[in-house]
Scaffold this motif. Structure first.
Motif, mmCIF file in Angstrom:
data_model
loop_
_atom_site.group_PDB
_atom_site.id
_atom_site.type_symbol
_atom_site.label_atom_id
_atom_site.label_comp_id
_atom_site.label_asym_id
_atom_site.label_seq_id
_atom_site.Cartn_x
_atom_site.Cartn_y
_atom_site.Cartn_z
ATOM 1 N N GLU A 1 0.826 -1.214 0.000
ATOM 2 C CA GLU A 1 0.000 0.000 0.000
ATOM 3 C C GLU A 1 0.860 1.264 0.000
ATOM 4 N N GLU A 2 1.895 1.268 0.826
ATOM 5 C CA GLU A 2 2.801 2.418 0.844
ATOM 6 C C GLU A 2 3.537 2.544 -0.486
ATOM 7 N N ASP B 1 1.294 4.238 -2.930
ATOM 8 C CA ASP B 1 1.249 5.680 -2.640
ATOM 9 C C ASP B 1 2.494 6.379 -3.163
ATOM 10 N N GLN C 1 2.450 6.662 -6.997
ATOM 11 C CA GLN C 1 1.581 7.734 -7.480
ATOM 12 C C GLN C 1 2.197 9.104 -7.215
ATOM 13 N N GLU C 2 2.690 9.301 -6.005
ATOM 14 C CA GLU C 2 3.297 10.588 -5.664
ATOM 15 C C GLU C 2 4.556 10.849 -6.491
#
Length: 190
Positions: free
Chosen positions: A47-48, A51, A54-55
């Motif tokens: 999950e991280e 993230d 995407q970032e």
């Protein structure tokens, strides 16, 4: 890198700079899997990693005007992803272990022993062992062994000493080997 593929990426970057939204999608599709794997190795959590992926792409697309084709787009994007992950990990205040004992004398001469760095068991066991590492050790292990940075570069990226990078790597490698050994023994008992 394949010259044709490199030219395709350059064309996509140029199209993005000209506002072509389709080109953004194509660049994302071309690099997202590899960049996700980098983020996963750095973060240790799917999950991280998503993230950070995407970032990282948001950062890259915002900074696309600063890309000057001095390196491949992939290398430039990789650096953005690595920096994004490191910044996130540093927010957690990772403790980079450094002590007075010098582990550098234990580093093998890899030029004479190319098989020394090869891990003996399956990739899945190595991944599992890496996920068990403390964050600081996992980051350095990944940057050095998988991403190909040397200890001087890692020290610069993480703002730590080269000695700390080497120490963390040695400890990480010992922990991975220990975890592999434990996994091998458990699989034999089944």
């Amino acid at each position: 890198m394949n010259r044709e593929l490199h030219d395709t990426h350059q064309q996509l970057v140029a199209a993005c700079k000209n506002g072509d939204r389709r080109a953004y999608g194509e660049l994302y599709n071309a690099f997202s899997r590899g960049m996700y794997n980098i983020c996963l190795r750095m973060m240790g959590n799917p999950e991280e990693a998503k993230d950070m992926l995407q970032e990282g792409f948001v950062d890259a697309f915002r900074k696309l005007g600063s890309f000057r084709n001095e390196s491949t787009f992939g290398a430039w994007l990789k650096r953005i992803m690595v920096n994004r992950c490191i910044n996130e990990l540093e927010k957690r205040r990772i403790e980079w272990v450094s002590d007075h004992e010098d582990y550098t004398h234990q580093l093998p001469d890899t030029s004479d022993a190319p098989d020394e760095e090869k891990l003996m068991l399956s990739v899945e066991r190595v991944k599992r062992a890496m996920n068990e590492l403390p964050e600081g050790a996992r980051v350095i292990f990944s940057l050095y062994l998988i991403e190909g940075y040397d200890h001087t570069e890692i020290a610069d990226i993480l703002s730590i000493s080269e000695s700390t990078s080497k120490t963390q790597f040695m400890r990480a490698r010992q922990l991975v080997r220990s975890e592999e050994h434990t996994s091998e023994l458990q699989s034999r008992q089944v």
